[in-house]
Structures are given as structure tokens and as C-alpha cells.
Design a protein around this motif. Structure first.
Motif, short mmCIF file in Angstrom:
data_model
loop_
_atom_site.label_atom_id
_atom_site.label_comp_id
_atom_site.label_asym_id
_atom_site.label_seq_id
_atom_site.Cartn_x
_atom_site.Cartn_y
_atom_site.Cartn_z
N GLN A 123 -27.44 -9.49 23.23
CA GLN A 123 -27.16 -8.51 22.18
C GLN A 123 -26.58 -7.53 22.68
N LEU A 124 -25.80 -7.45 23.94
CA LEU A 124 -25.22 -6.33 24.62
C LEU A 124 -23.66 -6.72 24.83
N ARG A 125 -22.74 -6.11 23.88
CA ARG A 125 -21.29 -6.53 24.05
C ARG A 125 -20.47 -5.47 24.02
N ASN A 126 -20.63 -4.68 25.31
CA ASN A 126 -19.52 -3.49 25.56
C ASN A 126 -19.18 -3.74 26.83
N LEU A 127 -18.32 -4.84 27.10
CA LEU A 127 -17.87 -5.31 28.60
C LEU A 127 -16.44 -5.47 28.85
N ALA A 368 -12.33 -0.87 14.17
CA ALA A 368 -12.69 -2.41 14.65
C ALA A 368 -14.05 -2.64 14.60
N MET A 369 -14.72 -3.78 13.92
CA MET A 369 -15.98 -4.04 14.09
C MET A 369 -16.12 -5.48 14.54
N ALA A 370 -16.80 -5.83 15.65
CA ALA A 370 -16.79 -7.15 16.03
C ALA A 370 -18.42 -7.85 15.71
N GLU A 371 -18.23 -8.80 15.38
CA GLU A 371 -19.52 -9.67 15.27
C GLU A 371 -20.16 -10.42 16.28
N ALA A 372 -21.05 -11.01 16.54
CA ALA A 372 -21.43 -11.38 17.82
C ALA A 372 -20.36 -12.68 18.06
N ALA A 373 -19.94 -13.25 17.30
CA ALA A 373 -18.93 -14.36 17.57
C ALA A 373 -17.78 -14.59 16.57
N ASP A 374 -16.64 -15.00 16.96
CA ASP A 374 -15.75 -15.76 15.92
C ASP A 374 -14.80 -14.70 15.05
N PHE A 375 -15.32 -13.36 14.68
CA PHE A 375 -14.80 -12.55 13.91
C PHE A 375 -14.83 -11.05 14.39
N ILE A 376 -13.61 -10.49 14.32
CA ILE A 376 -13.38 -9.00 14.13
C ILE A 376 -12.54 -8.73 12.87
N HIS A 377 -13.24 -7.36 12.43
CA HIS A 377 -12.94 -6.76 11.15
C HIS A 377 -12.04 -5.55 11.41
N ILE A 378 -10.86 -5.33 11.26
CA ILE A 378 -10.12 -3.96 11.31
C ILE A 378 -9.91 -3.31 10.05
N GLY A 395 -15.85 -17.98 19.54
CA GLY A 395 -16.38 -17.91 21.04
C GLY A 395 -17.12 -16.52 20.80
N GLU A 396 -17.93 -16.39 21.69
CA GLU A 396 -18.76 -15.10 21.70
C GLU A 396 -18.03 -13.94 22.26
N ILE A 397 -18.24 -12.96 21.50
CA ILE A 397 -17.51 -11.84 21.52
C ILE A 397 -18.06 -10.77 22.98
N ALA A 398 -17.53 -10.69 23.92
CA ALA A 398 -18.11 -9.83 25.17
C ALA A 398 -17.81 -8.50 24.99
N GLY A 399 -16.78 -8.27 24.14
CA GLY A 399 -16.28 -6.85 23.93
C GLY A 399 -14.90 -6.38 23.35
#
Length: 437
Positions: A123-127, A368-378, A395-399
Motif C-alpha cells: 500500500q505504500l508507494r513513495n520510494l 500525475a496520479m499513479a495507480e498501484a500498477a500499470d497506469f499513470i495519468h497526467i 508492473g507494480e508502481i513503486a513511486g
């Protein structure tokens, strides 16, 4: 925030483990042909490679038995979004703001698999953090790494595998240090790097100094995982950081005096906080559908934020100081206007998963908003969030992190076979008349 037994690397609920295995190169491609393809794949992918038809992540689709479109379709159909409140994602779809897709604000520039980003809590993705367009800091297994997109070189900043202890003398320093710290969240700004751990550990390093300056335990609570860190400057110029913890605490640390100067308590676990540009207001979200705005000095509530349907794990202020955003497991990011908080002004929907990271560019033009995986929306902020670009990968988005000059966007991707750091460059439009001015 959910906390599973052990709370360490690779700890996911059983169904989450199954879902994480279902990444590009895993369950669908777990055969000799796929493994052989990986060994032949080059480590890096450039913009020129992509123009020649190469996948941005280097996935050799032409050698596999499924197409990229086919795998995308199966991911969208089969992905299970983690929810603390059942059906929150499905219910939120009804209120999402219509958005025009297909814009191009940031172009693919480079992908390196020389660094392997790692996630320790799902749940934590600010890395990942960029302090300049040429300096990126990220977590890779038990190390904090620095990566230079300019030289394509990496070096270890902190080795967390063994013993980490401070080398400076400050009142309140935890001189015993920590052993095998599993980092749950990271923050880097200017010359300060702060890493937070699963047991309330805080490790502070000034990048222009040798060694570790400060170690502390923000809490001794058994449920004291560090969920979020934010570094900021006070009007006086002193450097501080906010630490949000699962023990319902929000703490303000003064790095000039090397001590905690504020400790605010809430009725639920604090998953993320963001300080307004003027330093007066903190947006606080956590294990409650409603977030709050609080006074940065007193911790007193200013206003409740009602609208989300699940727990929130992301927030960010627009540099304009008037608007801010919150990201939730209901698969939405809500935009709020601090001058009228009766309801959010926009509800931005994701494609398949929780919104776990949000970032504004320093000029406030893009979110920019990142989902947990696969997609980033700008999103184009100036359009009222009516237009967006969609980044699509596996892939899972680490940050995610914009460089301070807004010229680069870095995406940290965790995957069994294709962990990498993706780099995108801001697209500029220069006319003949512009160049003559």
C-alpha cells in the motif's frame, strides 16, 4: 493501513501474492521460451529503440504467445483492486469526471533495468525521488540508491542490510542504530534524505555529509510502521520533516535541533500528509474515508474532507496553494479547493487500481496520479483536469517523481522480471516566433 504478520519485504495477503505474480513475464509467460527471451533482452531501452518498434520495457512480445493488447485486456479483466471497504471502486465509477484522453505532455525518454526498484509494503508507494533531472534516489532491496540518468551510473547511498548508526552527536540521537531496516517510505529534498521503517525507524542523511546524521524511533508502538515522510522548510529557513505513522500519529521533526517538536494524534492510522505551500495547513488522510485539514502549528482540525469511499494513501498540494488532491483505494483522486470544501471540484478515475501516489509539477501545470500498477495519468491542470495523458506499461508502481524543473518524470517499476526505472521528458512546443523572441 493494512498490517500483515511480519510486515516485512514481500508481505502481501495471499490473494495479493497471486495478483503480483500475474505480471508481464510471470504466470502467462513462465516457460523456457520466455526465460530465454529475457536473457537476450538488453538492459536499457532508448527513445530511438522505441521508434524502431521496441517495447518501452524491453518485453519481447514478438517472441511470446500473447500480444501486448491481449495481455492488457486480460490484466484489465483479471486485476483485483485491494479494498478495505468492499465495492468502493465500483461505486466510485458513477461519480468520476469525464476526461478527454490522448494528450502527450511527457514523452518516453529512457528505461533502465540496471536498477531494480523494490516495494516492501503493497500500500505504500513513495520510494523514488528526483532532486534534479540528473539525480534520482530510490529503494532497491536493502539499499537506498542514487541513479544518474546523465551518466547511467548508480551508487549505494545507504546499505540497510546490516547495521546503520549515526556518526554525529545530537541530543536524542539513537546511537545504537538499527539492524536490517526494511524501508517502508522515503523522502529526499535538497540535501536531506529520510528513510522510514516498519517499526517507526527514522534514518536521516545529509547528502553533502559523510555517514548518517540522525537516527530516531518515532514510536515504540507495535503498529508503528512509517507510512509517509515529507521534508519542508520553515519560514525561518530551518529544515523539518513530517512523519506519518500507523499508530495514528503525525510528528514534526526539526533537523536544525535534531528533535521532535510536534506530535499530533488522530482517531485512525495516518497514511499520508501534505503541507500547503505557505506551511500553514496539513492535508491528512488515512484509514478513514474522510480526510481532514489541520492547522500545522496546533494540529487543530480546520475542515473535514468528505467524498471518498475507502481509505486514502496519497495527497498533494498544488503550488498555487489553493487546490490539493487526495488519492484513494476507491480508484479515484479527488481535487479540492481550500476556499470551498463542501465537496470536491473534480473526481479523477483510474483504470483498475487504487491511487497510491500523486505529484504536481513545481509550476502547477500538471498532476500525475499513479495507480498501484500499470497506469499513470497526467492531467492538464489548466484545462480543469478535463484532458489527460495515460502512461501504459506493466508492473507494480513503486513511486513517481517529477524533477524540480518539471523537465523529467521518473517512474519506479517493480516486477519479477522487468523491474526498472522509466524516464519521460516534458514535451515542449516552440514556434518560429517563440524562438525569435
Amino acid at each position: 493501513m493494512s498490517l500483515y504478520d511480519g510486515g516485512l519485504a514481500g508481505v502481501y495477503p495471499e490473494e495479493e501474492d497471486d495478483r503480483l505474480a500475474d505480471l508481464a513475464g510471470d504466470s502467462d509467460y513462465d516457460d523456457d521460451e520466455y526465460v530465454q527471451s529475457i536473457s537476450k533482452a538488453s538492459e536499457d531501452t532508448s527513445a530511438m529503440d522505441v521508434l524502431k518498434g521496441k517495447d518501452i520495457q524491453g518485453i519481447p512480445w514478438e517472441r511470446l504467445t500473447i500480444t501486448r493488447d491481449g495481455y492488457r485486456k486480460s490484466r484489465l479483466e483479471g486485476y483485483t483492486n485491494f479494498e478495505n471497504i468492499p465495492n468502493s471502486g465500483q461505486l466510485s465509477e458513477k461519480v468520476c469526471t469525464p476526461v478527454e484522453k490522448g494528450q502527450l505532455y511527457y514523452e518516453f525518454a529512457h528505461n533502465t533495468r540496471s536498477v531494480r526498484p523494490t516495494i516492501f509494503h503493497f500500500q505504500l508507494r513513495n520510494l523514488v525521488w528526483a532532486t534534479t533531472r540528473h539525480d534520482v534516489y530510490l529503494m532497491s532491496h536493502m539499499s537506498v540508491l542514487h541513479w544518474s540518468p546523465l551518466t547511467s551510473e548508480k551508487h549505494e547511498v545507504i546499505d540497510l542490510q546490516g547495521h546503520v548508526a549515526p556518526c554525529e552527536k545530537h541530543e536524542g540521537n539513537f546511537y545504537e542504530g538499527f539492524y536490517r531496516t526494511h524501508v517502508s517510505t522515503l523522502a529526499v529534498k535538497n540535501n536531506l534524505l529520510v528513510a522510514g521503517g516498519f517499526h517507526g525507524e527514522l534514518i536521516c542523511k545529509f547528502l553533502d555529509r559523510e555517514g548518517i546524521s540522525y537516527c530516531s524511533k518515532s514510536t515504540h508502538d507495535d503498529n508503528g510502521i512509517t507510512n509517509c515522510l515529507e521534508i519542508f522548510e520553515k519560514p525561518s529557513g530551518s529544515v523539518h520533516f513530517l512523519a506519518s505513522n500507523n499508530d495514528c500519529g503525525l510528528r514534526d521533526f526539526d533537523m536544525e535541533k535534531f528533535q521532535m517538536c510536534n506530535n499530533f494524534h488522530f482517531d485512525w492510522a495516518v497514511n499520508h500528509t501534505s503541507l500547503s505551500p505557505d506551511g500553514k495547513i496539513i492535508a491528512v488522510v488515512g484509514d478513514n474515508p474522510d480526510g481532514v485539514l489541520v492547522d500545522a502549528n496546533s494540529g487543530k482540525m480546520i475542515h473535514e474532507l468528505s467524498g471518498h469511499l475507502d481509505y486514502s494513501f496519497a495527497s498533494a498540494w498544488n503550488p498555487d496553494g489553493r487546490t490539493f488532491a487526495t488519492g484513494n483505494q476507491d480508484k479515484t483522486c479527488r481535487i479540492w479547493d481550500a476556499r470551498n470544501l463542501s465537496k470536491s471540484v473534480a473526481v479523477l478515475g483510474g483504470n483498475m487500481g487504487a491511487i497510491r501516489s500523486i505529484r504536481y509539477t513545481s509550476d502547477g501545470k500538471f498532476l500525475a496520479m499513479a495507480e498501484a500498477a500499470d497506469f499513470i495519468h497526467i492531467f492538464d491542470v489548466g484545462s480543469g483536469y478535463d484532458r489527460k495523458q495515460e502512461l501504459d506499461f506493466f508492473g507494480e508502481i513503486a513511486g513517481i517523481s517529477f524533477s524540480p524543473d518539471t523537465e523529467a518524470l521518473f517512474v519506479s517499476v517493480h516486477d519479477r522480471n522487468y523491474s526498472s526505472l522509466l524516464q519521460f521528458s516534458r514535451r515542449r512546443f516552440y514556434s518560429y516566433l517563440d524562438s525569435a523572441l
